[in-house]
Design a protein around this motif. Structure first.
Motif, PDB file in Angstrom:
ATOM      1  N   GLY A 116     -44.281 -62.595 -62.162  1.00 53.77           N
ATOM      2  CA  GLY A 116     -44.870 -61.218 -61.884  1.00 53.77           C
ATOM      3  C   GLY A 116     -45.714 -60.867 -63.033  1.00 53.77           C
ATOM      4  O   GLY A 116     -45.460 -61.015 -64.472  1.00 53.77           O
ATOM      5  N   ILE A 117     -46.735 -59.755 -62.911  1.00 49.97           N
ATOM      6  CA  ILE A 117     -47.830 -59.429 -63.533  1.00 49.97           C
ATOM      7  C   ILE A 117     -47.621 -57.948 -63.371  1.00 49.97           C
ATOM      8  O   ILE A 117     -47.887 -57.309 -62.218  1.00 49.97           O
ATOM      9  N   SER A 118     -47.786 -57.142 -64.594  1.00 51.01           N
ATOM     10  CA  SER A 118     -48.057 -55.891 -64.347  1.00 51.01           C
ATOM     11  C   SER A 118     -49.353 -55.191 -65.377  1.00 51.01           C
ATOM     12  O   SER A 118     -49.412 -55.713 -66.429  1.00 51.01           O
ATOM     13  N   TRP A 119     -50.228 -54.471 -64.658  1.00 50.82           N
ATOM     14  CA  TRP A 119     -51.548 -54.069 -65.581  1.00 50.82           C
ATOM     15  C   TRP A 119     -51.484 -52.764 -65.650  1.00 50.82           C
ATOM     16  O   TRP A 119     -51.451 -52.013 -64.723  1.00 50.82           O
ATOM     17  N   ASP A 120     -51.348 -52.089 -67.002  1.00 51.30           N
ATOM     18  CA  ASP A 120     -51.487 -50.835 -67.258  1.00 51.30           C
ATOM     19  C   ASP A 120     -52.938 -50.443 -67.138  1.00 51.30           C
ATOM     20  O   ASP A 120     -53.599 -50.552 -68.093  1.00 51.30           O
ATOM     21  N   VAL A 121     -53.524 -49.933 -66.238  1.00 52.56           N
ATOM     22  CA  VAL A 121     -54.946 -49.648 -66.012  1.00 52.56           C
ATOM     23  C   VAL A 121     -55.170 -48.503 -66.936  1.00 52.56           C
ATOM     24  O   VAL A 121     -56.415 -48.549 -67.642  1.00 52.56           O
ATOM     25  N   ASN A 122     -54.758 -47.553 -67.031  1.00 48.23           N
ATOM     26  CA  ASN A 122     -54.964 -46.655 -67.923  1.00 48.23           C
ATOM     27  C   ASN A 122     -53.348 -45.822 -67.984  1.00 48.23           C
ATOM     28  O   ASN A 122     -52.243 -46.342 -67.620  1.00 48.23           O
ATOM     29  N   ASP A 123     -53.253 -44.708 -68.749  1.00 47.60           N
ATOM     30  CA  ASP A 123     -52.129 -44.079 -68.994  1.00 47.60           C
ATOM     31  C   ASP A 123     -51.260 -43.598 -67.755  1.00 47.60           C
ATOM     32  O   ASP A 123     -50.211 -43.234 -67.742  1.00 47.60           O
ATOM     33  N   SER A 124     -52.003 -43.363 -66.664  1.00 48.30           N
ATOM     34  CA  SER A 124     -51.499 -42.880 -65.435  1.00 48.30           C
ATOM     35  C   SER A 124     -51.559 -43.953 -64.200  1.00 48.30           C
ATOM     36  O   SER A 124     -50.803 -43.515 -63.195  1.00 48.30           O
ATOM     37  N   THR A 125     -51.932 -44.908 -64.404  1.00 50.89           N
ATOM     38  CA  THR A 125     -52.054 -45.818 -63.163  1.00 50.89           C
ATOM     39  C   THR A 125     -51.620 -47.331 -63.653  1.00 50.89           C
ATOM     40  O   THR A 125     -52.154 -47.895 -64.855  1.00 50.89           O
ATOM     41  N   VAL A 126     -50.518 -48.015 -62.866  1.00 48.18           N
ATOM     42  CA  VAL A 126     -50.219 -48.994 -63.246  1.00 48.18           C
ATOM     43  C   VAL A 126     -50.203 -50.243 -61.653  1.00 48.18           C
ATOM     44  O   VAL A 126     -49.940 -49.540 -60.677  1.00 48.18           O
ATOM     45  N   LEU A 127     -50.840 -51.412 -62.083  1.00 51.63           N
ATOM     46  CA  LEU A 127     -50.838 -52.375 -60.873  1.00 51.63           C
ATOM     47  C   LEU A 127     -49.812 -53.410 -61.271  1.00 51.63           C
ATOM     48  O   LEU A 127     -49.786 -53.746 -62.223  1.00 51.63           O
ATOM     49  N   ARG A 128     -49.299 -54.035 -60.028  1.00 51.77           N
ATOM     50  CA  ARG A 128     -48.148 -55.110 -60.109  1.00 51.77           C
ATOM     51  C   ARG A 128     -48.632 -56.091 -58.854  1.00 51.77           C
ATOM     52  O   ARG A 128     -48.931 -55.486 -58.002  1.00 51.77           O
ATOM     53  N   ALA A 129     -47.892 -57.312 -59.273  1.00 49.42           N
ATOM     54  CA  ALA A 129     -48.132 -58.478 -58.342  1.00 49.42           C
ATOM     55  C   ALA A 129     -47.167 -59.494 -58.742  1.00 49.42           C
ATOM     56  O   ALA A 129     -46.894 -59.672 -59.978  1.00 49.42           O
ATOM     57  N   SER A 130     -46.504 -59.960 -57.968  1.00 43.69           N
ATOM     58  CA  SER A 130     -45.531 -60.955 -57.902  1.00 43.69           C
ATOM     59  C   SER A 130     -45.450 -61.922 -57.011  1.00 43.69           C
ATOM     60  O   SER A 130     -45.831 -61.774 -55.699  1.00 43.69           O
ATOM     61  N   VAL A 131     -44.746 -63.261 -57.192  1.00 44.00           N
ATOM     62  CA  VAL A 131     -44.735 -64.256 -56.256  1.00 44.00           C
ATOM     63  C   VAL A 131     -43.279 -64.764 -56.569  1.00 44.00           C
ATOM     64  O   VAL A 131     -43.382 -65.134 -57.881  1.00 44.00           O
ATOM     65  N   SER A 132     -42.535 -65.353 -55.602  1.00 47.41           N
ATOM     66  CA  SER A 132     -41.208 -66.072 -56.002  1.00 47.41           C
ATOM     67  C   SER A 132     -40.692 -66.955 -54.936  1.00 47.41           C
ATOM     68  O   SER A 132     -41.274 -66.324 -53.751  1.00 47.41           O
ATOM     69  N   LYS A 133     -39.990 -67.506 -55.259  1.00 49.41           N
ATOM     70  CA  LYS A 133     -38.988 -68.547 -54.603  1.00 49.41           C
ATOM     71  C   LYS A 133     -37.725 -68.153 -54.616  1.00 49.41           C
ATOM     72  O   LYS A 133     -37.217 -68.105 -55.566  1.00 49.41           O
ATOM     73  N   TRP A 176     -45.411 -34.207 -63.784  1.00 48.41           N
ATOM     74  CA  TRP A 176     -45.047 -33.559 -62.577  1.00 48.41           C
ATOM     75  C   TRP A 176     -44.808 -34.527 -61.244  1.00 48.41           C
ATOM     76  O   TRP A 176     -43.816 -34.161 -60.374  1.00 48.41           O
ATOM     77  N   GLY A 177     -44.854 -35.805 -61.614  1.00 52.26           N
ATOM     78  CA  GLY A 177     -44.485 -36.697 -60.706  1.00 52.26           C
ATOM     79  C   GLY A 177     -45.195 -38.071 -60.474  1.00 52.26           C
ATOM     80  O   GLY A 177     -46.100 -38.223 -61.350  1.00 52.26           O
ATOM     81  N   SER A 178     -44.698 -38.694 -59.516  1.00 55.78           N
ATOM     82  CA  SER A 178     -45.519 -39.982 -59.486  1.00 55.78           C
ATOM     83  C   SER A 178     -45.662 -40.565 -57.839  1.00 55.78           C
ATOM     84  O   SER A 178     -44.820 -39.732 -56.979  1.00 55.78           O
ATOM     85  N   SER A 212     -40.858 -61.543 -42.625  1.00 56.79           N
ATOM     86  CA  SER A 212     -40.719 -60.116 -42.581  1.00 56.79           C
ATOM     87  C   SER A 212     -41.784 -59.605 -43.721  1.00 56.79           C
ATOM     88  O   SER A 212     -42.039 -60.132 -44.728  1.00 56.79           O
ATOM     89  N   LYS A 213     -42.274 -58.499 -43.074  1.00 54.37           N
ATOM     90  CA  LYS A 213     -43.539 -57.866 -44.065  1.00 54.37           C
ATOM     91  C   LYS A 213     -43.550 -56.456 -43.799  1.00 54.37           C
ATOM     92  O   LYS A 213     -42.994 -55.802 -42.841  1.00 54.37           O
ATOM     93  N   GLY A 214     -44.138 -55.795 -44.893  1.00 53.65           N
ATOM     94  CA  GLY A 214     -44.143 -54.212 -44.517  1.00 53.65           C
ATOM     95  C   GLY A 214     -44.618 -53.656 -45.834  1.00 53.65           C
ATOM     96  O   GLY A 214     -45.331 -54.252 -46.884  1.00 53.65           O
ATOM     97  N   VAL A 215     -44.649 -52.114 -45.619  1.00 52.29           N
ATOM     98  CA  VAL A 215     -45.066 -51.328 -46.881  1.00 52.29           C
ATOM     99  C   VAL A 215     -44.153 -50.223 -47.201  1.00 52.29           C
ATOM    100  O   VAL A 215     -43.297 -49.926 -46.122  1.00 52.29           O
ATOM    101  N   GLU A 216     -43.987 -49.786 -48.323  1.00 54.85           N
ATOM    102  CA  GLU A 216     -43.191 -48.948 -48.733  1.00 54.85           C
ATOM    103  C   GLU A 216     -43.843 -47.997 -49.701  1.00 54.85           C
ATOM    104  O   GLU A 216     -44.641 -48.035 -50.648  1.00 54.85           O
ATOM    105  N   LEU A 217     -43.696 -46.670 -49.390  1.00 58.83           N
ATOM    106  CA  LEU A 217     -44.385 -45.421 -49.874  1.00 58.83           C
ATOM    107  C   LEU A 217     -43.340 -44.620 -50.641  1.00 58.83           C
ATOM    108  O   LEU A 217     -42.391 -43.962 -49.940  1.00 58.83           O
ATOM    109  N   ALA A 218     -43.222 -44.215 -51.823  1.00 57.19           N
ATOM    110  CA  ALA A 218     -42.371 -43.287 -52.620  1.00 57.19           C
ATOM    111  C   ALA A 218     -43.070 -42.278 -53.241  1.00 57.19           C
ATOM    112  O   ALA A 218     -43.849 -42.697 -54.061  1.00 57.19           O
ATOM    113  N   VAL A 219     -42.511 -41.154 -53.536  1.00 53.39           N
ATOM    114  CA  VAL A 219     -43.290 -40.128 -53.977  1.00 53.39           C
ATOM    115  C   VAL A 219     -41.863 -39.304 -54.768  1.00 53.39           C
ATOM    116  O   VAL A 219     -40.914 -39.117 -54.253  1.00 53.39           O
TER     117      VAL A 219
END
Length: 330
Positions: free
Chosen positions: A82-99, A146-148, A187-194
């Motif tokens: 898994g890889i996490s990239w802190d684009v800036n102080d407020s934005t993070v991108l993540r990707a992972s692959v596993s078996k 304030w949140g995320s 199985s596939k999908g999307v999750e949105l959390a606030v």
């Protein structure tokens, strides 16, 4: 390490005859590490796992003849990265692959028991190990204190999925099932959390999940199945839409308070998609009072409005339930 034995009791002679028995042990070794280079963080690991089932005896419940084998064994290697990239102080991108893999427990290999509502569960000593390749992409945007907002997409490619399939054998009830391997499923999908924090002591949260599951390929096992072809069916007990929202309030001198509302769309009870369970919405609340460092008192109310939704075929949840707890920690 596990041991299972199923005995048939004769009420006249008071004899107990073993109709199935087996022993099983599992082992595993895990190695993982985390490395950070500037804004990139990588997590990688692998797990080597094994299983062996031995001292195995099982009566064939279709032909009523003994099925004997010296041992059943398998070894699986499951890596992940898994890889996490802190684009800036407020934005993070993540990707992972596993078996990932799952060994068949003894109850799947040699089960012969009844489960409400009158379902007979039949074991299968020929079950193969279930495994899957899992992919995930995610992004998180933070708005100071304030949140995320988090958005995640996932895709799971599943092979030899262990699942209960209806077996129309006249020796059993009309809803008897037998454990089988479904060759391909996804199985596939999307999750949105606030998350939002209007003030320091108050948290508001909400999340929504869209989940799409589907049987890709199921080969006929010649065991009198009601539906010999299950392609296109949804997974049992997995709702397509799920959501919940709520609030948490905390005061160090008073208590912690949480209230949440959960919603689930209709879902199927069986892999044949013949029994559909109704949608439901429920509300829970909990209050916790800490007394010093070691003692806490809590009161929890589940399903406040007594919705009592369908949990399985012919069975509902108990409805409104109250819990009071005293917790001591050392």
């Amino acid at each position: 390490y596990a041991v299972l034995e199923n005995e048939l009791y004769d009420g006249l002679t008071e004899e107990r005859i073993s109709i199935s028995q087996a022993k099983q042990y599992r082992w595993g070794v895990t190695l993982q590490d985390t490395m950070t280079v500037k804004a990139l963080t990588a997590q990688a690991g692998a797990q080597l796992r094994g299983v062996e089932t031995f001292d195995f005896f099982y009566e064939n419940l279709y032909e009523y003849t003994p099925y004997e084998v010296d041992s059943l064994s398998d070894t699986q290697f499951d890596p992940w990265v898994g890889i996490s990239w802190d684009v800036n102080d407020s934005t993070v991108l993540r990707a992972s692959v596993s078996k990932s893999s799952t060994f068949a427990p003894l109850s799947y290999l040699m089960g012969d028991y009844e489960r409400p509502p009158g379902k007979t569960v039949i074991g299968n000593p020929n079950l193969a190990t279930e495994w899957a390749v899992n992919y995930e992409l995610g992004a998180e945007k933070r708005f100071g204190d304030w949140g995320s907002v988090q958005l995640t997409a996932y895709y799971n490619d599943i092979r030899d999925w262990m699942q209960e399939v209806s077996a129309a054998d006249p020796a059993y009830s009309s809803i008897s099932v037998r454990w089988e391997n479904i060759e391909e499923a996804t199985s596939k999908g999307v999750e949105l959390a606030v998350d939002a924090f209007p003030v320091e002591s108050l948290r508001l949260y909400a999340n929504y999940t869209l989940n799409v599951s589907e049987v890709g390929r199921f080969e006929d096992k010649h065991n009198n199945y009601d539906n010999k072809r299950l392609e296109g069916n949804q997974f049992p007990d997995q709702a397509k839409h799920k959501a919940n929202f709520g609030l948490e309030w905390f005061h160090p001198d008073i208590a912690r308070f949480n209230v949440s509302v959960r919603h689930s769309s209709p879902r199927y009870y069986d892999i044949e998609n013949t029994v559909k369970l109704s949608a439901y919405t429920t509300c829970d609340a909990k209050i916790v009072r800490d007394i010093g460092r070691h003692l806490s008192l809590s009161f929890e109310a589940k399903d406040i409005f007594d919705a009592a939704w369908e949990e399985t075929q012919m069975h509902h949840t108990p409805g409104r339930t109250l819990f009071a707890r005293i917790t001591v920690k050392y």
